[in-house]
Scaffold this active site. Structure first.
Site, PDB file in Angstrom:
ATOM      1  N   LYS A  69      51.246  39.280  10.900  1.00 43.05           N
ATOM      2  CA  LYS A  69      50.805  38.816  11.981  1.00 43.05           C
ATOM      3  C   LYS A  69      51.309  40.057  13.010  1.00 43.05           C
ATOM      4  O   LYS A  69      52.396  40.319  13.301  1.00 43.05           O
ATOM      5  CB  LYS A  69      51.594  37.740  12.487  1.00 43.05           C
ATOM      6  CG  LYS A  69      51.113  36.968  13.600  1.00 43.05           C
ATOM      7  CD  LYS A  69      51.837  36.325  14.622  1.00 43.05           C
ATOM      8  CE  LYS A  69      52.872  37.112  15.415  1.00 43.05           C
ATOM      9  NZ  LYS A  69      51.901  37.845  16.548  1.00 43.05           N
TER      10      LYS A  69
ATOM     11  N   GLU B  79      64.652  44.216  11.951  1.00 50.60           N
ATOM     12  CA  GLU B  79      64.774  45.314  12.516  1.00 50.60           C
ATOM     13  C   GLU B  79      64.643  44.831  14.283  1.00 50.60           C
ATOM     14  O   GLU B  79      63.600  44.636  14.795  1.00 50.60           O
ATOM     15  CB  GLU B  79      63.546  46.356  12.226  1.00 50.60           C
ATOM     16  CG  GLU B  79      63.461  46.956  10.971  1.00 50.60           C
ATOM     17  CD  GLU B  79      64.685  47.894  10.545  1.00 50.60           C
ATOM     18  OE1 GLU B  79      65.386  48.326  11.345  1.00 50.60           O
ATOM     19  OE2 GLU B  79      65.062  47.990   9.301  1.00 50.60           O
TER      20      GLU B  79
ATOM     21  N   CYS C   9      62.747  51.016  20.381  1.00 54.03           N
ATOM     22  CA  CYS C   9      64.045  50.476  19.894  1.00 54.03           C
ATOM     23  C   CYS C   9      65.056  51.446  19.743  1.00 54.03           C
ATOM     24  O   CYS C   9      66.364  51.199  20.100  1.00 54.03           O
ATOM     25  CB  CYS C   9      64.001  49.722  18.544  1.00 54.03           C
ATOM     26  SG  CYS C   9      63.461  50.837  17.157  1.00 54.03           S
TER      27      CYS C   9
ATOM     28  N   GLU D 272      68.468  46.364  26.835  1.00 48.89           N
ATOM     29  CA  GLU D 272      67.619  47.133  26.372  1.00 48.89           C
ATOM     30  C   GLU D 272      66.552  47.402  27.555  1.00 48.89           C
ATOM     31  O   GLU D 272      65.809  46.767  28.106  1.00 48.89           O
ATOM     32  CB  GLU D 272      66.744  46.900  25.295  1.00 48.89           C
ATOM     33  CG  GLU D 272      66.024  47.591  24.391  1.00 48.89           C
ATOM     34  CD  GLU D 272      65.477  46.891  23.203  1.00 48.89           C
ATOM     35  OE1 GLU D 272      65.240  45.761  22.944  1.00 48.89           O
ATOM     36  OE2 GLU D 272      65.309  47.762  22.240  1.00 48.89           O
TER      37      GLU D 272
HETATM   38  P1  NAP Z   1      59.139  40.194  20.281  1.00 50.93           P
HETATM   39  O1  NAP Z   1      58.809  39.685  21.357  1.00 50.93           O
HETATM   40  O2  NAP Z   1      60.391  39.965  19.572  1.00 50.93           O
HETATM   41  O3  NAP Z   1      57.715  40.110  19.247  1.00 50.93           O
HETATM   42  C1  NAP Z   1      57.891  40.798  18.053  1.00 50.93           C
HETATM   43  C2  NAP Z   1      56.763  40.298  17.347  1.00 50.93           C
HETATM   44  O4  NAP Z   1      57.326  38.868  16.997  1.00 50.93           O
HETATM   45  C3  NAP Z   1      55.542  39.807  17.826  1.00 50.93           C
HETATM   46  O5  NAP Z   1      54.440  40.025  16.606  1.00 50.93           O
HETATM   47  C4  NAP Z   1      55.364  38.526  18.394  1.00 50.93           C
HETATM   48  O6  NAP Z   1      54.239  37.774  18.605  1.00 50.93           O
HETATM   49  C5  NAP Z   1      56.301  37.713  17.416  1.00 50.93           C
HETATM   50  N1  NAP Z   1      56.753  36.529  17.924  1.00 50.93           N
HETATM   51  C6  NAP Z   1      57.420  36.177  19.258  1.00 50.93           C
HETATM   52  N2  NAP Z   1      57.736  35.105  19.098  1.00 50.93           N
HETATM   53  C7  NAP Z   1      57.933  34.417  18.103  1.00 50.93           C
HETATM   54  C8  NAP Z   1      58.314  33.237  17.416  1.00 50.93           C
HETATM   55  N3  NAP Z   1      58.716  32.362  18.243  1.00 50.93           N
HETATM   56  N4  NAP Z   1      58.117  33.192  16.055  1.00 50.93           N
HETATM   57  C9  NAP Z   1      57.635  34.033  15.369  1.00 50.93           C
HETATM   58  N5  NAP Z   1      57.090  35.313  15.797  1.00 50.93           N
HETATM   59  C10 NAP Z   1      57.218  35.455  17.113  1.00 50.93           C
HETATM   60  O7  NAP Z   1      59.327  41.873  20.507  1.00 50.93           O
HETATM   61  P2  NAP Z   1      58.220  42.855  21.270  1.00 50.93           P
HETATM   62  O8  NAP Z   1      58.416  42.613  22.618  1.00 50.93           O
HETATM   63  O9  NAP Z   1      56.796  42.983  20.449  1.00 50.93           O
HETATM   64  O10 NAP Z   1      58.828  44.351  20.542  1.00 50.93           O
HETATM   65  C11 NAP Z   1      59.767  44.835  21.267  1.00 50.93           C
HETATM   66  C12 NAP Z   1      61.104  44.500  20.554  1.00 50.93           C
HETATM   67  O11 NAP Z   1      60.790  45.168  19.342  1.00 50.93           O
HETATM   68  C13 NAP Z   1      62.219  45.406  21.300  1.00 50.93           C
HETATM   69  O12 NAP Z   1      63.444  44.654  21.237  1.00 50.93           O
HETATM   70  C14 NAP Z   1      62.341  46.670  20.283  1.00 50.93           C
HETATM   71  O13 NAP Z   1      63.570  47.220  20.389  1.00 50.93           O
HETATM   72  C15 NAP Z   1      62.145  46.022  18.899  1.00 50.93           C
HETATM   73  N6  NAP Z   1      61.808  46.727  17.812  1.00 50.93           N
HETATM   74  C16 NAP Z   1      62.649  47.287  16.929  1.00 50.93           C
HETATM   75  C17 NAP Z   1      62.400  48.219  15.980  1.00 50.93           C
HETATM   76  C18 NAP Z   1      63.410  48.490  14.876  1.00 50.93           C
HETATM   77  O14 NAP Z   1      63.046  49.115  13.792  1.00 50.93           O
HETATM   78  N7  NAP Z   1      64.632  48.069  14.990  1.00 50.93           N
HETATM   79  C19 NAP Z   1      60.931  48.891  15.937  1.00 50.93           C
HETATM   80  C20 NAP Z   1      60.076  48.569  17.137  1.00 50.93           C
HETATM   81  C21 NAP Z   1      60.427  47.634  17.792  1.00 50.93           C
HETATM   82  P3  NAP Z   1      53.434  37.709  20.016  1.00 50.93           P
HETATM   83  O15 NAP Z   1      53.340  39.247  20.415  1.00 50.93           O
HETATM   84  O16 NAP Z   1      52.196  37.285  19.664  1.00 50.93           O
HETATM   85  O17 NAP Z   1      54.238  37.181  20.879  1.00 50.93           O
END
Ligand code: NAP
Length: 495
Positions: free
Chosen positions: A188, A264, A298, A395
């Site tokens: 997804k 991650e 991140c 962040e």
């Molecule tokens: P996010 O809001 O946590 O969303 C990540 C994914 O999870 C999206 O596909 C999102 O879908 C889905 N999601 C959201 N709520 C969910 C739920 N309740 N149940 C299941 N899936 C759910 O994060 P983001 O804003 O897309 O990405 C930014 C974050 O990712 C930052 O914190 C960044 O640090 C982190 N990141 C970490 C790494 C690493 O390798 N450590 C790499 C890149 C990014 P929707 O978009 O449809 O809501």
């Protein structure tokens, strides 16, 4: 096999982007016919209208993955390897097209998007090589009665969830090791960036991934789709990249079925510049660690601790470099900084900057929202940032560099570690002993020593503390998708 591109009957601003989901080898609309629009954050322009998957689609996808699992696990490692290798070639061949899709839906400048295509492709190549190197172990029990034969087997169907900030690389970084290990997957992508993932899925299919091995569901209702997978009883593993907040929700859900997890999550990277650092190298490192992906990474340097002897010069030089960057629509020539992903993301950045300034930080450049369409935020350098400012513990996810002068190295290590996150840290010094000492004392999974870039397919990427569990990439990246099995085989008496 029908390709997504021929099924895409809708007019889109991006030609040849699939608008349906890949489930069980068929490109399908949502069962209930729902769709949603994907927009360009630089212009607000509608790029495509695509399938909005729900519970029924999720159920079909995980059933398809479970049905394909046995056959895929039995497929010869060399055959799996060659499919991934073909995908590597195809991704590079389509580099410009993939980069344009990514820039259009996510905002990053085209040059960065092309860099991400290469980075993503490298995971396909790396794991095509690892697919044929899955090995086990053979030993004898201490009393000599049994042979111990240890084999590695695919975990089984995996749930892959990706974020919007690196839509191609995060997809490839999960799909490649899972498929190399012999796992089938349901994926997804983030709601804001599904087009890149659909384009990648079409390429994987063209490379020869069999029906059901890779299934993609696009949706505006992540909790419904992902919960359906978590509760299906068919998935054996979840690999998630995204925020710590959502990661915790998924870890709780995974407990219900004792599902294996890789997480991650977010970061809050300290960037330490010692008094003896080469300032040219430190400023260059800061530009990369801060401005890659407009700060929406991140790994982004979130807190820049610079020795007071050089903090003034470092800040001035960084501000000059930052203020010279060309901000605009990432699809246009010469653009170096694109828009942020959406209004919420930009609002958060503005609030954090306002808070720091209200507490006494000085703005050297940026800090003021531009007029006009698009979620642009100017490259910003703040200096004399107090340690209690909100952005020290949050962040930032934007192009804001807070500089905090320090004098005592031990004290700065303590402050750097005083956070729930531990993904990456950066250390700049000319002294080798100091570099090792600081690297060892930072509570992080990765350290950039005199460099602002740590990401590489050959390296184990991941964090400690609330930045996550497990590693992606490197020699151990495939382990996340493998289980051990041990066979006890008695030795014949006297043998
Ligand atoms: P996010 O809001 O946590 O969303 C990540 C994914 O999870 C999206 O596909 C999102 O879908 C889905 N999601 C959201 N709520 C969910 C739920 N309740 N149940 C299941 N899936 C759910 O994060 P983001 O804003 O897309 O990405 C930014 C974050 O990712 C930052 O914190 C960044 O640090 C982190 N990141 C970490 C790494 C690493 O390798 N450590 C790499 C890149 C990014 P929707 O978009 O449809 O809501």
């Amino acid at each position: 096999m029908t390709t997504a591109d021929t099924l895409d009957a809708r007019p889109t601003a991006l030609p040849d982007v699939p608008s349906t989901m890949l489930i069980g080898g068929t490109w399908s609309p949502a069962a209930d016919g729902r769709t949603f629009a994907v927009e360009n954050p630089a212009t607000g322009e509608e790029l495509a209208v695509i399938a909005d998957g729900g519970q029924a689609d999720a159920a079909r996808a995980i059933e398809a993955a479970a049905a394909a699992q046995e056959q895929w696990a039995r497929t010869a490692p060399r055959a799996r390897s060659e499919i991934l290798r073909r995908a590597f070639d195809l991704v590079l061949e389509r580099r410009d097209r993939l980069a344009r899709i990514m820039t259009a839906e996510m905002g990053k400048p085209l040059t960065e998007a092309k860099g991400e295509v290469t980075y993503a492709a490298e995971f396909l190549r790396w794991f095509s090589e690892e697919a044929v190197r899955i090995s086990g172990d053979h030993t004898t029990t201490g009393d000599g009665t049994n042979r111990i034969i240890v084999t590695r087997e695919p975990v089984g169907p995996c749930i892959l969830i990706t974020p919007w900030n690196f839509p191609l690389a995060m997809g490839a970084r999960k799909i490649a090791p899972a498929l190399a290990a012999g796992c089938t997957v349901v994926l997804k992508p983030a709601e804001q960036t599904p087009l890149t993932t659909l384009a990648l899925a079409a390429i994987m299919e063209e490379a020869g991934v069999p029906a059901g091995v890779l299934n993609v569901v696009t949706t505006t209702d992540a909790p419904t789709v992902v919960t359906a997978w978590m509760r299906s009883g068919k998935a054996r593993k979840i690999s998630f990249t995204g925020s710590t907040e959502v990661g915790k929700i998924l870890l709780r859900q995974a407990a219900d079925t004792v599902m294996r997890t890789s997480m991650e999550l977010g970061g809050n990277a300290p960037f330490i510049v010692c008094a003896d650092a080469d300032i040219d190298i430190a400023v260059e490192g800061a530009m990369v660690a801060k401005m890659r992906n407009m700060g929406e990474a991140c790994t982004a340097a979130n807190r820049m601790y610079v020795h007071r002897d050089i903090a003034g010069e470092f800040s001035e030089r960084l501000a000059r470099r930052m203020s010279a960057l060309q901000v605009g629509n990432g699809l246009d020539d010469g653009i170096e900084v694109g828009p942020l992903i959406d209004g919420d993301g930009r609002g958060k950045v503005q609030r954090l900057v306002d808070d720091a300034v209200a507490r006494g930080a000085r703005t050297l450049t940026g800090g003021v929202l531009p007029d006009g369409p698009g979620y642009f935020y100017p490259p910003t350098v703040l200096t004399e940032v107090p340690v209690d400012a909100d952005l020290m513990q949050t962040e930032i996810f934007g192009p804001v560099a807070p500089v905090i002068p320090f004098t005592d190295e031990d004290e700065i290590v303590r402050i750097a570690n005083d956070t729930d996150w531990g993904l990456v840290g950066y250390v700049f010094t000319r002294d080798v002993d100091r570099a090792f000492d600081l690297s060892e004392r930072l509570e992080v999974g990765m350290v950039g020593v005199n460099t602002g870039l740590v990401s590489n397919p050959a390296a184990p990427f991941g964090g400690v503390k609330q930045s996550g569990l497990g590693r992606e990439g490197g020699k151990i990246g495939i382990d996340e998708f493998l289980e051990y099995k041990y066979l006890a085989v008695p030795r014949r008496r006297g043998a």
